[in-house]
Scaffold this motif. Structure first.
Motif, PDB file in Angstrom:
ATOM      1  N   VAL A 291       0.755  -1.190   0.144  1.00  0.00           N
ATOM      2  CA  VAL A 291      -0.109  -0.091  -0.063  1.00  0.00           C
ATOM      3  C   VAL A 291       0.973   1.162  -0.005  1.00  0.00           C
ATOM      4  CG1 VAL A 291      -1.809   1.205   1.187  1.00  0.00           C
ATOM      5  CG2 VAL A 291      -1.742  -1.307   1.420  1.00  0.00           C
ATOM      6  N   GLY A 292       0.500   2.045  -0.749  1.00  0.00           N
ATOM      7  CA  GLY A 292       1.228   3.307  -0.995  1.00  0.00           C
ATOM      8  C   GLY A 292      -0.046   4.529  -0.339  1.00  0.00           C
ATOM      9  N   VAL A 293       0.734   5.537   0.316  1.00  0.00           N
ATOM     10  CA  VAL A 293      -0.305   6.460   1.187  1.00  0.00           C
ATOM     11  C   VAL A 293       0.039   7.845   0.767  1.00  0.00           C
ATOM     12  CG1 VAL A 293      -1.239   7.196   3.157  1.00  0.00           C
ATOM     13  CG2 VAL A 293      -0.921   4.745   2.787  1.00  0.00           C
ATOM     14  N   LEU A 294      -0.801   8.753   0.579  1.00  0.00           N
ATOM     15  CA  LEU A 294      -0.641  10.235   0.382  1.00  0.00           C
ATOM     16  C   LEU A 294      -1.624  10.929   1.041  1.00  0.00           C
ATOM     17  CD1 LEU A 294       0.880  12.669  -0.336  1.00  0.00           C
ATOM     18  CD2 LEU A 294       0.008  12.667  -2.800  1.00  0.00           C
ATOM     19  N   ILE A 295      -1.726  11.037   2.278  1.00  0.00           N
ATOM     20  CA  ILE A 295      -3.041  11.931   2.940  1.00  0.00           C
ATOM     21  C   ILE A 295      -2.869  13.251   2.883  1.00  0.00           C
ATOM     22  CG2 ILE A 295      -3.957  12.165   5.338  1.00  0.00           C
ATOM     23  CD1 ILE A 295      -4.047   9.369   3.992  1.00  0.00           C
TER      24      ILE A 295
ATOM     25  N   LEU B 272      -5.077   8.120  -1.577  1.00  0.00           N
ATOM     26  CA  LEU B 272      -4.928   9.366  -1.909  1.00  0.00           C
ATOM     27  C   LEU B 272      -5.863  10.250  -1.256  1.00  0.00           C
ATOM     28  CD1 LEU B 272      -3.709   9.069  -5.756  1.00  0.00           C
ATOM     29  CD2 LEU B 272      -2.359   9.065  -3.675  1.00  0.00           C
ATOM     30  N   ASP B 273      -5.690  11.095  -0.163  1.00  0.00           N
ATOM     31  CA  ASP B 273      -6.444  11.748   0.130  1.00  0.00           C
ATOM     32  C   ASP B 273      -6.513  13.194  -0.039  1.00  0.00           C
ATOM     33  OD1 ASP B 273      -8.808  12.895   2.038  1.00  0.00           O
ATOM     34  OD2 ASP B 273      -7.418  12.886   3.935  1.00  0.00           O
TER      35      ASP B 273
ATOM     36  N   PHE C 256      -6.990   2.395  -6.888  1.00  0.00           N
ATOM     37  CA  PHE C 256      -6.960   3.595  -6.288  1.00  0.00           C
ATOM     38  C   PHE C 256      -8.034   3.895  -5.358  1.00  0.00           C
ATOM     39  CE2 PHE C 256      -4.022   4.500  -9.758  1.00  0.00           C
ATOM     40  CZ  PHE C 256      -3.228   5.356  -9.035  1.00  0.00           C
ATOM     41  N   PHE C 257      -7.891   4.321  -4.326  1.00  0.00           N
ATOM     42  CA  PHE C 257      -8.797   4.840  -3.318  1.00  0.00           C
ATOM     43  C   PHE C 257      -8.611   6.231  -3.017  1.00  0.00           C
ATOM     44  CE2 PHE C 257     -10.599   4.655   1.460  1.00  0.00           C
ATOM     45  CZ  PHE C 257     -12.115   5.081   0.972  1.00  0.00           C
ATOM     46  N   LEU C 258      -9.226   7.265  -3.576  1.00  0.00           N
ATOM     47  CA  LEU C 258      -9.079   8.682  -3.609  1.00  0.00           C
ATOM     48  C   LEU C 258     -10.282   9.454  -3.170  1.00  0.00           C
ATOM     49  CD1 LEU C 258     -10.151  10.135  -6.571  1.00  0.00           C
ATOM     50  CD2 LEU C 258      -8.483   8.585  -7.325  1.00  0.00           C
TER      51      LEU C 258
END
Length: 256
Positions: free
Chosen positions: A81-85, A158-159, A188-190
């Motif tokens: 998992v990669g995360v950008l909040i 991606l938030d 993607f979950f954005l």
């Protein structure tokens, strides 16, 4: 289910002292989805995503990533998992390349060529030796995505990835997401509170209001059923919910 479930959220509840939070949120994202999570500011999008990324602990409920419970085995769950909040964080006195070198240390077996690969994917190759402090906001967002991509994730969370971006940078980001979904097979979950920015790339959507998912399903079926743009549909559902015309239960639209 025949398709691989990448993210499985079940009965998620989290309440803060100010009364905000989320209640009984459930959703599933399967491999290949570009899932758009939409709602007004303060609706609970970031809370759900932070819990999904293991950054906040839920009061109740369960999150599984690639079949692994985040609360029970965080490292295994987050391995793909990669995360950008919200805002991309980086050391501004260092170059883009050096920042990605630091991110790559989390993956000891990763070949060094991966850094150049993600710089190419995100359009930063020509600026890789430039200090991040000289980057535009759009370039910093791309670097944040590059950092999230280093470990070859199967899922990117991606938030509000378009926060603060101008039109050109927003278009570039949408193009990048489509390309990564197609070429890298990344799910993607954005999230966004500006639905018009993301509707063209989403295969599935969830609409959250006051901490509850009020609509969820495939965008194509929703469009056919409503005859509206996603933005128009979204506004009608939010206004309806505020006016008390719904019973508060999430309605699914073609969940197959």
């Amino acid at each position: 289910m025949s398709e691989e479930t990448v993210l499985d959220i079940e009965g998620l509840t989290k309440r803060y002292r100010n009364g905000r939070g989320v209640s009984d949120v459930s959703l599933q994202i399967t491999r290949g989805d570009v899932y758009g999570f939409f709602g007004p500011n303060g609706a609970g999008k970031s809370t759900v995503m932070k819990i999904a990324a293991g950054l906040v602990r839920a009061d109740r409920g369960r999150v599984r990533l690639f079949g692994t419970d985040v609360a029970e085995d965080y490292e295994r769950a987050m391995a793909r998992v990669g995360v950008l909040i919200e805002k991309a964080e980086a050391f501004e006195y260092m170059s883009a390349y050096k920042n990605l070198e630091l991110a790559a240390r989390l993956y000891p077996e990763l070949p060094r060529t991966r850094i150049d690969e993600v710089l190419e994917l995100t359009g930063l190759s020509a600026s890789k030796r430039e200090k991040v402090g000289h980057f535009s906001l759009g370039m910093k967002q791309r670097l944040g995505i590059a950092s999230a991509l280093v470990g070859r994730p199967g899922l990117l969370i991606l938030d509000e990835p378009t926060n603060g971006l101008d039109i050109e940078a927003t278009v570039d980001l949408r193009t990048l997401i489509v390309r990564l979904a197609r070429e890298e097979r990344i799910t993607f979950f954005l999230s966004s509170h500006l639905i018009s920015e993301m509707e063209s790339i989403c295969s599935r959507i969830g609409i959250i209001q006051d901490g509850r998912i009020i609509r969820e399903g495939s965008w194509q079926s929703l469009k056919q059923a409503s005859g509206q743009t996603l933005e128009s549909y979204y506004m009608s559902q939010i206004r309806s919910e505020k006016g008390g015309e719904t019973n508060g239960a999430a309605q699914a639209i073609d969940l197959q």
